[in-house]
Design an enzyme around this catalytic site. Structure first.
Site, PDB file in Angstrom:
ATOM      1  N   THR A  97     -27.376  13.213  26.482  1.00 41.06           N
ATOM      2  CA  THR A  97     -26.056  13.553  27.004  1.00 41.06           C
ATOM      3  C   THR A  97     -25.406  12.276  27.523  1.00 41.06           C
ATOM      4  OG1 THR A  97     -26.752  14.000  29.295  1.00 41.06           O
ATOM      5  CG2 THR A  97     -26.915  15.815  27.738  1.00 41.06           C
ATOM      6  N   SER A  98     -24.174  12.024  27.079  1.00 45.32           N
ATOM      7  CA  SER A  98     -23.403  10.895  27.567  1.00 45.32           C
ATOM      8  C   SER A  98     -24.190   9.589  27.407  1.00 45.32           C
ATOM      9  CB  SER A  98     -22.998  11.153  29.026  1.00 45.32           C
ATOM     10  OG  SER A  98     -22.028  10.243  29.471  1.00 45.32           O
ATOM     11  N   LEU A  99     -24.304   8.802  28.470  1.00 45.79           N
ATOM     12  CA  LEU A  99     -25.034   7.529  28.395  1.00 45.79           C
ATOM     13  C   LEU A  99     -26.461   7.717  27.933  1.00 45.79           C
ATOM     14  CD1 LEU A  99     -25.160   4.446  29.010  1.00 45.79           C
ATOM     15  CD2 LEU A  99     -25.885   5.084  31.324  1.00 45.79           C
ATOM     16  N   HIS A 199     -15.647  10.790  30.145  1.00 48.94           N
ATOM     17  CA  HIS A 199     -15.298  11.983  29.370  1.00 48.94           C
ATOM     18  C   HIS A 199     -13.871  12.451  29.645  1.00 48.94           C
ATOM     19  CE1 HIS A 199     -19.485  12.078  28.215  1.00 48.94           C
ATOM     20  NE2 HIS A 199     -19.794  11.952  29.495  1.00 48.94           N
TER      21      HIS A 199
END
Length: 320
Positions: A97-99, A199
């Site tokens: 997720t994300s980074l 985001h």
């Protein structure tokens, strides 16, 4: 057949002193962290470990300086993954997720670890140079609250983690008004330890400089499938803008897990600094499925005991 899924979380899960007990007592983890820290020194000219484990930096102190927190999250997650693999716990899939998608892509074999770490550092530099200060707030309520409390007037929807947990992102000057609306609606929330509005449109200024660097990255077919939480899809190759879009598009963790569960019953191991994704899974997966959900790291300690218990109990019986 059950699949072992490694989970990698992103910004908001970090804290000073994370995984320190493993760094001090687990030789494999320490070796991986030290190797990665040497890479950071070569790429950025400073040591993450020196700041991360400085006794003056207590766990409760905000850890939001991106030049340190971005690579620190990557290092801890990648080092823990290699520690588990060396102990015989090998993933069948990686979910980021994300980074966390940077470490997930490296562990899954889509990109060399040094290139992935360089991308982490360059992205942090682009964000710090180009973007205004921002905030992210986790809201413990249905996403209908986003419109009902008029949060959309101040923020963007940054993540939907499960039915009663979403995250909003906004510039820092809007924090007081956002939190005021949530308090007025008697809605539980928590501000995340981040310095930018990931985001959301408020990080768009960093896209061009990061994209310029990202053109130099070389990726290939991975050894393992990679689950992308912004697309809720399994990737066999990385799109050219992968490392930007994972921090720009909204996180759809619940949708990604639902997609995975339609194909496989998974045993999940959260490699993040705070075990956040393991907590989300306990709300997402039905109890009758008897899912195996493990978190190794926690702000509350006992990391060594959890790691030892996980290794001793592996593999989990297929009928469990």
């Amino acid at each position: 057949m059950r699949k072992t899924v490694f989970l990698f979380s992103g910004q908001g899960s970090q804290h000073f002193q994370m995984a320190r007990a493993l760094f001090e007592h687990d030789l494999r983890f320490r070796a991986e962290m030290s190797r990665l820290d040497t890479m950071v020194g070569d790429l950025a000219g400073h040591s993450v470990i020196a700041a991360l484990y400085d006794d003056a930096n207590e766990k409760s102190r905000p850890f939001d300086a991106l030049e340190l927190s971005h690579p620190a999250i990557f290092m801890v997650e990648y080092a823990l993954a290699q520690t588990l693999i060396a102990a015989g716990i090998r993933p069948d899939l990686c979910l980021g997720t994300s980074l966390g998608s940077f470490a997930a892509a490296a562990v899954a074999g889509f990109i060399d670890v040094e290139q992935a770490l360089a991308a982490v550092i360059q992205q942090a530099a682009a964000l710090e140079a180009c973007c205004e200060a921002g905030t992210m707030i986790a809201v413990l309520a249905d996403t209908a609250v986003f419109e009902r409390e008029r949060l959309h007037e101040l923020a963007e929807l940054a993540a939907i983690n499960f039915a009663a947990h979403f995250v909003v992102a906004a510039p820092r000057e809007r924090v007081a008004e956002l939190e005021g609306r949530l308090k007025a609606g008697q809605i539980a929330f928590q501000r995340l330890p981040v310095a930018f509005a990931f985001h959301s449109r408020w990080i768009d200024a960093a896209q061009a400089p990061f994209a310029s660097f990202a053109q130099s990255l070389r990726s290939g077919a991975g050894r393992l499938p990679l689950i992308c939480c912004d697309q809720a899809a399994v990737l066999q190759a990385l799109p050219g803008d992968f490392f930007w879009q994972v921090v720009r598009r909204p996180i759809r963790f619940g949708a990604a897990v639902a997609m995975l569960e339609r194909e496989h019953s998974g045993d999940y191991i959260d490699l993040g600094p705070s075990g956040t994704l393991a907590t989300f899974l306990r709300y997402l997966l039905p109890a009758e499925r008897k899912p195996a959900i493990h978190a190794v790291l926690s702000p509350f300690g006992n990391d060594q005991a959890r790691l030892a218990a996980l290794v001793a109990g592996w593999p989990r019986p297929a009928t469990g």
